[in-house]
Design a protein around this motif. Structure first.
Motif, short mmCIF file in Angstrom:
data_model
loop_
_atom_site.label_atom_id
_atom_site.label_comp_id
_atom_site.label_asym_id
_atom_site.label_seq_id
_atom_site.Cartn_x
_atom_site.Cartn_y
_atom_site.Cartn_z
N THR A 124 7.11 11.02 1.65
CA THR A 124 6.25 11.49 2.93
C THR A 124 4.92 10.84 2.80
OG1 THR A 124 7.81 13.42 3.01
CG2 THR A 124 5.38 13.54 4.50
N THR A 125 4.24 10.81 1.83
CA THR A 125 2.95 10.34 1.60
C THR A 125 2.90 8.80 1.77
OG1 THR A 125 2.13 12.08 0.37
CG2 THR A 125 0.94 10.29 0.34
N GLY A 126 3.77 8.25 1.26
CA GLY A 126 4.30 6.74 1.16
C GLY A 126 4.30 6.19 2.43
N GLY A 127 5.34 7.04 3.23
CA GLY A 127 5.55 6.51 4.68
C GLY A 127 4.64 6.59 5.42
N GLY A 128 3.67 7.55 5.46
CA GLY A 128 2.60 7.89 6.34
C GLY A 128 1.41 6.81 5.94
N VAL A 129 1.27 6.41 4.78
CA VAL A 129 0.27 5.47 4.43
C VAL A 129 0.81 4.26 5.03
CG1 VAL A 129 -0.61 4.01 2.46
CG2 VAL A 129 -0.57 6.63 2.46
N PHE A 130 2.16 3.78 4.70
CA PHE A 130 2.91 2.61 5.43
C PHE A 130 2.74 2.49 6.82
CE2 PHE A 130 6.37 0.75 7.59
CZ PHE A 130 6.19 -0.60 7.21
N MET A 131 2.83 3.62 7.65
CA MET A 131 2.44 3.49 9.17
C MET A 131 0.86 3.37 9.30
SD MET A 131 5.44 3.39 10.52
CE MET A 131 5.05 3.71 12.05
N ALA A 132 0.16 4.07 8.75
CA ALA A 132 -1.32 3.83 8.91
C ALA A 132 -1.97 2.32 8.72
CB ALA A 132 -1.81 4.87 8.13
N VAL A 133 -1.21 1.80 7.63
CA VAL A 133 -2.09 0.47 7.10
C VAL A 133 -1.22 -0.54 8.21
CG1 VAL A 133 -1.83 -1.40 5.73
CG2 VAL A 133 -2.29 0.96 4.87
N ALA A 134 0.09 -0.42 8.54
CA ALA A 134 0.90 -1.29 9.41
C ALA A 134 -0.01 -1.15 10.84
CB ALA A 134 2.15 -0.80 9.53
N CYS A 193 0.81 -1.30 -0.05
CA CYS A 193 0.08 -0.05 -0.03
C CYS A 193 0.78 1.27 0.05
CB CYS A 193 -0.94 -0.06 1.15
SG CYS A 193 -2.25 -1.25 1.02
N GLY A 194 1.96 1.32 0.78
CA GLY A 194 2.80 2.27 0.88
C GLY A 194 3.49 2.62 -0.61
N LEU A 195 3.87 1.65 -0.87
CA LEU A 195 4.66 1.97 -2.40
C LEU A 195 3.61 2.35 -3.59
CD1 LEU A 195 7.17 -1.22 -2.57
CD2 LEU A 195 7.70 1.18 -2.52
N GLY A 196 2.63 1.81 -3.49
CA GLY A 196 1.50 2.01 -4.50
C GLY A 196 1.03 3.55 -4.48
N VAL A 197 0.80 3.98 -3.01
CA VAL A 197 0.45 5.48 -2.91
C VAL A 197 1.85 6.43 -3.32
CG1 VAL A 197 -0.13 7.32 -1.29
CG2 VAL A 197 -1.24 5.06 -1.14
N ALA A 198 3.02 5.73 -2.84
CA ALA A 198 4.33 6.80 -3.13
C ALA A 198 4.36 6.77 -4.54
CB ALA A 198 5.32 6.08 -2.54
#
Length: 62
Positions: free
Chosen positions: A39-49, A19-24
């Motif tokens: 920044t956006t990909g990292g935030g999504v990664f943290m949220a999904v994890a 998910c993080g890579l896809g959004v990034a």
């Protein structure tokens, strides 16, 4: 039983990475700003994890 928990945790982390890579990559294609994409990909990664581990903890509490 430990092997199943490890596989479940690995699946949750893999889902977060995907998910993080896809959004990034989507953000990079839209803005062409690497910093904003990371920044956006990292935030999504943290949220999904975090969401995945909260759900897994809730399901294990039975």
């Amino acid at each position: 039983m430990n092997e199943r928990r490890i596989m479940t945790a690995a699946l949750a982390v893999a889902l977060a990475v995907i998910c993080g890579l896809g959004v990034a990559f989507w953000r990079l294609a839209r803005t062409r700003s690497v910093d904003q994409a990371l920044t956006t990909g990292g935030g999504v990664f943290m949220a999904v994890a975090m969401l995945a581990f909260v759900v897994l903890t809730y399901l294990r509490s039975d």
